[in-house]
Structures are given as structure tokens and as C-alpha cells.
Design an enzyme around this catalytic site. Structure first.
Site, PDB file in Angstrom:
ATOM      1  N   GLY A  11       0.830  -1.211   0.000  1.00  0.00           N
ATOM      2  CA  GLY A  11       0.000   0.000   0.000  1.00  0.00           C
ATOM      3  C   GLY A  11       0.862   1.256   0.000  1.00  0.00           C
ATOM      4  O   GLY A  11       2.103   1.177  -0.107  1.00  0.00           O
ATOM      5  N   PHE A  12       0.219   2.390   0.153  1.00  0.00           N
ATOM      6  CA  PHE A  12       0.919   3.679   0.139  1.00  0.00           C
ATOM      7  C   PHE A  12       2.008   3.724   1.227  1.00  0.00           C
ATOM      8  O   PHE A  12       3.210   3.801   0.922  1.00  0.00           O
ATOM      9  CB  PHE A  12      -0.128   4.793   0.290  1.00  0.00           C
ATOM     10  N   ASP A  32       0.361  -8.870   1.228  1.00  0.00           N
ATOM     11  CA  ASP A  32      -0.709  -7.979   0.772  1.00  0.00           C
ATOM     12  C   ASP A  32      -1.707  -8.763  -0.075  1.00  0.00           C
ATOM     13  O   ASP A  32      -1.323  -9.669  -0.812  1.00  0.00           O
ATOM     14  CB  ASP A  32      -0.129  -6.813  -0.053  1.00  0.00           C
ATOM     15  N   GLY A  37      -3.694  -1.874  -2.416  1.00  0.00           N
ATOM     16  CA  GLY A  37      -2.279  -1.750  -2.778  1.00  0.00           C
ATOM     17  C   GLY A  37      -2.022  -2.379  -4.141  1.00  0.00           C
ATOM     18  O   GLY A  37      -2.946  -2.887  -4.782  1.00  0.00           O
ATOM     19  N   ARG A 105       3.792 -16.641  18.983  1.00  0.00           N
ATOM     20  CA  ARG A 105       4.521 -17.891  18.731  1.00  0.00           C
ATOM     21  C   ARG A 105       6.004 -17.647  18.468  1.00  0.00           C
ATOM     22  O   ARG A 105       6.858 -18.408  18.910  1.00  0.00           O
ATOM     23  CB  ARG A 105       3.897 -18.631  17.547  1.00  0.00           C
ATOM     24  N   TYR A 144     -14.371   1.074  10.246  1.00  0.00           N
ATOM     25  CA  TYR A 144     -12.946   1.413  10.329  1.00  0.00           C
ATOM     26  C   TYR A 144     -12.579   1.862  11.741  1.00  0.00           C
ATOM     27  O   TYR A 144     -11.680   1.304  12.371  1.00  0.00           O
ATOM     28  CB  TYR A 144     -12.636   2.515   9.315  1.00  0.00           C
ATOM     29  N   ARG A 185      -9.180  10.610  -0.616  1.00  0.00           N
ATOM     30  CA  ARG A 185      -8.493  11.362   0.429  1.00  0.00           C
ATOM     31  C   ARG A 185      -8.139  12.749  -0.089  1.00  0.00           C
ATOM     32  O   ARG A 185      -7.853  12.952  -1.266  1.00  0.00           O
ATOM     33  CB  ARG A 185      -7.275  10.588   0.927  1.00  0.00           C
TER      34      ARG A 185
HETATM   35  P1  NAD Z   1      -3.454   1.714   1.734  1.00  0.00           P
HETATM   36  O1  NAD Z   1      -4.876   1.385   1.433  1.00  0.00           O
HETATM   37  O2  NAD Z   1      -2.629   2.300   0.662  1.00  0.00           O
HETATM   38  O3  NAD Z   1      -2.687   0.442   2.295  1.00  0.00           O
HETATM   39  C1  NAD Z   1      -3.332  -0.624   2.964  1.00  0.00           C
HETATM   40  C2  NAD Z   1      -2.747  -1.917   2.394  1.00  0.00           C
HETATM   41  O4  NAD Z   1      -3.350  -3.033   3.075  1.00  0.00           O
HETATM   42  C3  NAD Z   1      -3.058  -2.095   0.903  1.00  0.00           C
HETATM   43  O5  NAD Z   1      -1.895  -2.492   0.216  1.00  0.00           O
HETATM   44  C4  NAD Z   1      -4.117  -3.193   0.882  1.00  0.00           C
HETATM   45  O6  NAD Z   1      -4.121  -3.933  -0.319  1.00  0.00           O
HETATM   46  C5  NAD Z   1      -3.717  -4.004   2.096  1.00  0.00           C
HETATM   47  N1  NAD Z   1      -4.809  -4.791   2.654  1.00  0.00           N
HETATM   48  C6  NAD Z   1      -6.081  -4.388   2.922  1.00  0.00           C
HETATM   49  N2  NAD Z   1      -6.788  -5.405   3.435  1.00  0.00           N
HETATM   50  C7  NAD Z   1      -5.941  -6.475   3.506  1.00  0.00           C
HETATM   51  C8  NAD Z   1      -6.089  -7.808   3.930  1.00  0.00           C
HETATM   52  N3  NAD Z   1      -7.263  -8.263   4.406  1.00  0.00           N
HETATM   53  N4  NAD Z   1      -5.011  -8.632   3.849  1.00  0.00           N
HETATM   54  C9  NAD Z   1      -3.827  -8.177   3.356  1.00  0.00           C
HETATM   55  N5  NAD Z   1      -3.636  -6.923   2.933  1.00  0.00           N
HETATM   56  C10 NAD Z   1      -4.687  -6.083   3.002  1.00  0.00           C
HETATM   57  O7  NAD Z   1      -3.486   2.671   3.005  1.00  0.00           O
HETATM   58  P2  NAD Z   1      -2.312   3.432   3.753  1.00  0.00           P
HETATM   59  O8  NAD Z   1      -2.654   4.858   3.742  1.00  0.00           O
HETATM   60  O9  NAD Z   1      -1.003   2.985   3.263  1.00  0.00           O
HETATM   61  O10 NAD Z   1      -2.530   2.896   5.251  1.00  0.00           O
HETATM   62  C11 NAD Z   1      -1.719   1.889   5.824  1.00  0.00           C
HETATM   63  C12 NAD Z   1      -2.139   1.695   7.272  1.00  0.00           C
HETATM   64  O11 NAD Z   1      -1.964   2.913   7.989  1.00  0.00           O
HETATM   65  C13 NAD Z   1      -3.600   1.288   7.438  1.00  0.00           C
HETATM   66  O12 NAD Z   1      -3.706   0.315   8.452  1.00  0.00           O
HETATM   67  C14 NAD Z   1      -4.266   2.569   7.870  1.00  0.00           C
HETATM   68  O13 NAD Z   1      -5.395   2.311   8.672  1.00  0.00           O
HETATM   69  C15 NAD Z   1      -3.172   3.257   8.638  1.00  0.00           C
HETATM   70  N6  NAD Z   1      -3.360   4.720   8.645  1.00  0.00           N
HETATM   71  C16 NAD Z   1      -3.144   5.467   7.513  1.00  0.00           C
HETATM   72  C17 NAD Z   1      -3.361   6.848   7.555  1.00  0.00           C
HETATM   73  C18 NAD Z   1      -3.122   7.742   6.359  1.00  0.00           C
HETATM   74  O14 NAD Z   1      -3.285   8.957   6.462  1.00  0.00           O
HETATM   75  N7  NAD Z   1      -2.712   7.230   5.214  1.00  0.00           N
HETATM   76  C19 NAD Z   1      -3.803   7.449   8.743  1.00  0.00           C
HETATM   77  C20 NAD Z   1      -4.040   6.648   9.851  1.00  0.00           C
HETATM   78  C21 NAD Z   1      -3.795   5.290   9.797  1.00  0.00           C
HETATM   79  N1  UDP Z   2     -12.409  16.475   1.749  1.00  0.00           N
HETATM   80  C1  UDP Z   2     -12.782  17.497   0.888  1.00  0.00           C
HETATM   81  N2  UDP Z   2     -12.713  17.262  -0.448  1.00  0.00           N
HETATM   82  C2  UDP Z   2     -12.282  16.091  -0.977  1.00  0.00           C
HETATM   83  C3  UDP Z   2     -11.885  15.047  -0.090  1.00  0.00           C
HETATM   84  C4  UDP Z   2     -11.980  15.284   1.272  1.00  0.00           C
HETATM   85  O1  UDP Z   2     -13.171  18.574   1.315  1.00  0.00           O
HETATM   86  O2  UDP Z   2     -12.234  15.977  -2.211  1.00  0.00           O
HETATM   87  C5  UDP Z   2     -12.449  16.738   3.190  1.00  0.00           C
HETATM   88  C6  UDP Z   2     -13.162  15.687   4.023  1.00  0.00           C
HETATM   89  O3  UDP Z   2     -14.556  15.937   4.080  1.00  0.00           O
HETATM   90  C7  UDP Z   2     -12.490  15.851   5.369  1.00  0.00           C
HETATM   91  C8  UDP Z   2     -11.057  16.255   5.018  1.00  0.00           C
HETATM   92  O4  UDP Z   2     -11.112  16.733   3.667  1.00  0.00           O
HETATM   93  O5  UDP Z   2     -13.086  16.906   6.095  1.00  0.00           O
HETATM   94  C9  UDP Z   2     -10.059  15.119   5.109  1.00  0.00           C
HETATM   95  O6  UDP Z   2     -10.587  14.015   4.396  1.00  0.00           O
HETATM   96  P1  UDP Z   2      -9.789  12.637   4.236  1.00  0.00           P
HETATM   97  O7  UDP Z   2     -10.767  11.631   3.708  1.00  0.00           O
HETATM   98  O8  UDP Z   2      -8.545  12.875   3.475  1.00  0.00           O
HETATM   99  O9  UDP Z   2      -9.338  12.272   5.705  1.00  0.00           O
HETATM  100  P2  UDP Z   2     -10.145  11.993   7.068  1.00  0.00           P
HETATM  101  O10 UDP Z   2     -11.511  12.626   7.005  1.00  0.00           O
HETATM  102  O11 UDP Z   2     -10.207  10.516   7.170  1.00  0.00           O
HETATM  103  O12 UDP Z   2      -9.295  12.646   8.080  1.00  0.00           O
END
Ligand code: NAD
Ligand code: UDP
Length: 313
Positions: A11-12, A32, A37, A105, A144, A185
Site C-alpha cells: 500500500g501507500f 498484501d 495496494g 509464537r 474502520y 483522500r
Molecule cells: P493503503 O490502502 O494504501 O494500504 C493498505 C494496504 O493493506 C493495501 O496495500 C491493501 O491492499 C492491504 N490490505 C487491505 N486489506 C488487507 C487484507 N485483508 N489482507 C492483506 N492486505 C490487506 O493505506 P495506507 O494509507 O497505506 O494505510 C496503511 C495503514 O496505515 C492502514 O492500516 C491505515 O489504517 C493506517 N493509517 C493510515 C493513515 C493515512 O493517512 N494514510 C492514517 C491513519 C492510519
Molecule cells: N475532503 C474534501 N474534499 C475532498 C476530499 C476530502 O473537502 O475531495 C475533506 C473531508 O470531508 C475531510 C477532510 O477533507 O473533512 C479530510 O478528508 P480525508 O478523507 O482525506 O481524511 P479523514 O476525514 O479521514 O481525516
């Protein structure tokens, strides 16, 4: 050399973490199921002798001998986690149980990528780790938010009952290259819209706030957290405390890109938090960590990345 498993590694955030860990010489297994991703995200690592890519869904057990586990598997954007909400809860809860079982484990350390969403629509500002949150358990974001809250509970119970060496970080909004273009996002949405000179869609009045951290800062925080002494479990906030309104973000993206996009206002989604900003005192104290990259700087590599793929998206 440590043997490190990264779930959600394609993923990201996971792809940046795998890159860092591989470059440091660790033996990395990236698990993954490619739900959000992709192999492209880790293409640059394929062929490296210390990198292994495995298609696997964490709702099923996985066995390997490892020293450390980073649990990132979970769709993170509202569009994707709401697309199949039951799978989201299963991934957060059952996936965590499976990886905690593996940690138990193998006596591995395990880090949970939790989220600021555990605070819900917070009633205190900025958010400290001892705040219990204001979360709707029956709303569209609950799969979530509550999934991640339950995962934290499981981590703490494996620590208390079984002595598993756990770490919990609560990640605040993070941005950078390899975000998905259309996952809803806000930073990726605005960058793509601005590059295409399309309307910038602000939900609500744009006065809601978020704090945006660049992905490299987060990865540094994750690695530092994993290296802390066993008695320190967290949870620890990892985020950038500089707060922006969504309107300010839109204006900044338009300015940096020099876009002709206009700002339009659309309805606010349900349960959209009004304000979010981390208190990072604990991370500063325990990890000697704080974010280094300002939003104005971090947007540049992010925009450069999207320029390279803009014709394909
Ligand atoms: P993302 O969606 O890019 O990455 C998530 C990855 O998990 C993907 O590659 C997806 O294919 C994989 N995945 C999902 N379900 C799966 C499963 N059942 N088995 C195996 N792989 C699975 O998102 P991200 O932004 O890279 O987020 C990564 C982690 O960080 C997540 O747990 C997310 O909740 C957490 N997080 C991210 C943010 C953010 O701003 N990006 C903020 C808070 C928490
Ligand atoms: N948002 C927005 N325009 C968009 C996408 C998101 O105004 O095209 C707003 C959304 O309503 C939220 C904030 O931007 O208030 C952040 O959204 P995001 O989904 O990135 O993150 P989260 O709400 O999970 O913090």
C-alpha cells in the site's frame, strides 16, 4: 539483519516502509492481498534478495519465522473501507488476531498502525493519547474506527495476558507519493484535480481542519517506535501538529501547481470530524521524534509523482 514482516506492505505507507527496511539491509516479507495496494508500489524492490512479496489476506493465518511485524493491512480511505465494511472490520480485528498470534509464537515485536480515527469527532483539541474519543459505533465510518479501536484492545490484551511485545501508534493524516489517485483522500484528490485543472471539491464550508504529515516523517516515527524498550507500548500519536483548514489546503495546492482550477463546495460526508490535530508531546519525549517536512515542501514530491502518472489516471 532482522526478519521483518510488513502486512499491507504494497500500500501507500507500506511501500515506503518496505523500501526503508530493505535499504537498511533487513530481510523483508511484504504481505498484501492487493485490495488497495499494488505490485507497482513495490516494483522497485522486486528482485532485491532481501525482499519477498507474498499475496495473502490477513484474515487467514500466516506462519513465518520473524523478528518484527508491522501491521498495516487495512483499507484506509473512506471510499475503500466503506465499499466492503464487513471485510474492513474483519481485516482490522481478525487480521490483528492472526498477526498477534504469530508474534506470540515467534516472540516477535509487533507494531499496530492505528489511527487518529480512534478519537472520532474529538471533543478535546489537540488530541492526547489519554483521550478516549468520541466515536459513533453505528455510523458509516464505524467499520474502520471501531475496527481499529478493537485492534488496539486486542494488542493491549495480548500484552497483558501473554506478554507479547506490542507497540501502538496512532497515525494522523499522511500524504506523499504513491497515494491512490481516486480514493477520496483530500490531498490526493486536490492534487489530481489541480493537475487536471478540474474543480477542487471542498466538502462542507472548508473550515474543518486536519494536520498533514509527510510520509517520510511517519516512517521515521514508526521505526523509532519499534526500537523503543519493551515496557513502552504506546499508544503514541504520530502526526504533524501544524493544522490547516481544508480551504487553506485547496488554495495552497492551486498556488504550488499554478492551476486554473476553481474551488467548489459539496455536501459534508456523515460523521466528518470538524477538527483534528495531534498532541505529539509523548512522541517527542519517548521517541525523540518530531516531523521535519513542512506541507509546502512535502507537496512538491507528491505533485511530481502525480505528474508522472496523470495521463494514465
Ligand atoms: P493503503 O490502502 O494504501 O494500504 C493498505 C494496504 O493493506 C493495501 O496495500 C491493501 O491492499 C492491504 N490490505 C487491505 N486489506 C488487507 C487484507 N485483508 N489482507 C492483506 N492486505 C490487506 O493505506 P495506507 O494509507 O497505506 O494505510 C496503511 C495503514 O496505515 C492502514 O492500516 C491505515 O489504517 C493506517 N493509517 C493510515 C493513515 C493515512 O493517512 N494514510 C492514517 C491513519 C492510519
Ligand atoms: N475532503 C474534501 N474534499 C475532498 C476530499 C476530502 O473537502 O475531495 C475533506 C473531508 O470531508 C475531510 C477532510 O477533507 O473533512 C479530510 O478528508 P480525508 O478523507 O482525506 O481524511 P479523514 O476525514 O479521514 O481525516
Amino acid at each position: 539483519m532482522k526478519r521483518i514482516l510488513v502486512s499491507g506492505g504494497a500500500g501507500f505507507i507500506g511501500s515506503h516502509l518496505c523500501t526503508r527496511l530493505v535499504n537498511e539491509g533487513n530481510d523483508v516479507i511484504c504481505l498484501d492481498n492487493y485490495y488497495t495496494g499494488s505490485k507497482e508500489n513495490v516494483w522497485h524492490l522486486i528482485g532485491r534478495p532481501n525482499f519477498e512479496l507474498v499475496r495473502h489476506d490477513v484474515i487467514n493465518p500466516y506462519w513465518a519465522e520473524v523478528d518484527e511485524i508491522y501491521n498495516l493491512a487495512c483499507p484506509a480511505s473512506p471510499i475503500h473501507y466503506q465499499h466492503d465494511p464487513i471485510q474492513t472490520t474483519k481485516t482490522a480485528v481478525v487480521g490483528s488476531m492472526n498477526l498477534l498470534g504469530l508474534a506470540k509464537r515467534t516472540h516477535a515485536k509487533i507494531l499496530q498502525a492505528s489511527t487518529s480515527e480512534v478519537y472520532g469527532d474529538p471533543a478535546i483539541h489537540p488530541q492526547t493519547e489519554d483521550y478516549w474519543g468520541n466515536v459513533n459505533c453505528v455510523g458509516v465510518r464505524s467499520c474502520y474506527d471501531e475496527g481499529k479501536r478493537c485492534a488496539e484492545t486486542l494488542f493491549m490484551d495480548y500484552y497483558r495476558r501473554h506478554g507479547v511485545r506490542i507497540k501502538i501508534i496512532r497515525i494522523f493524516n499522511t500524504y506523499g507519493p504513491r497515494m491512490l489517485a481516486y480514493d477520496g483522500r483530500v490531498v490526493s484528490n486536490f492534487v489530481v484535480q489541480a493537475l487536471k485543472n478540474k474543480d477542487i471539491t471542498i466538502y462542507g464550508d472548508g473550515q474543518q481542519t486536519r494536520s498533514f504529515q509527510y510520509v517520510d516523517d511517519l516512517i521515521e516515527g514508526m521505526v523509532r517506535m519499534m526500537a523503543t524498550e519493551d515496557s513502552f507500548t504506546g499508544p503514541v500519536n504520530i502526526g504533524n501538529p501544524r493544522e490547516f483548514t481544508i480551504l487553506e489546503l485547496a488554495e495552497l495546492v492551486i498556488k504550488i501547481i499554478g492551476s486554473k482550477s476553481k474551488i467548489i463546495f459539496e455536501p459534508l460526508p456523515h460523521d466528518d470530524p470538524r477538527q483534528r490535530k495531534p498532541d505529539i508531546t509523548l512522541a517527542r519525549t519517548k521517541l525523540d521524534w518530531e516531523p521535519k517536512v513542512r506541507l509546502e515542501e512535502g507537496l512538491i514530491p507528491m505533485i511530481e509523482y502525480f505528474k508522472t502518472i496523470i495521463d494514465k489516471i
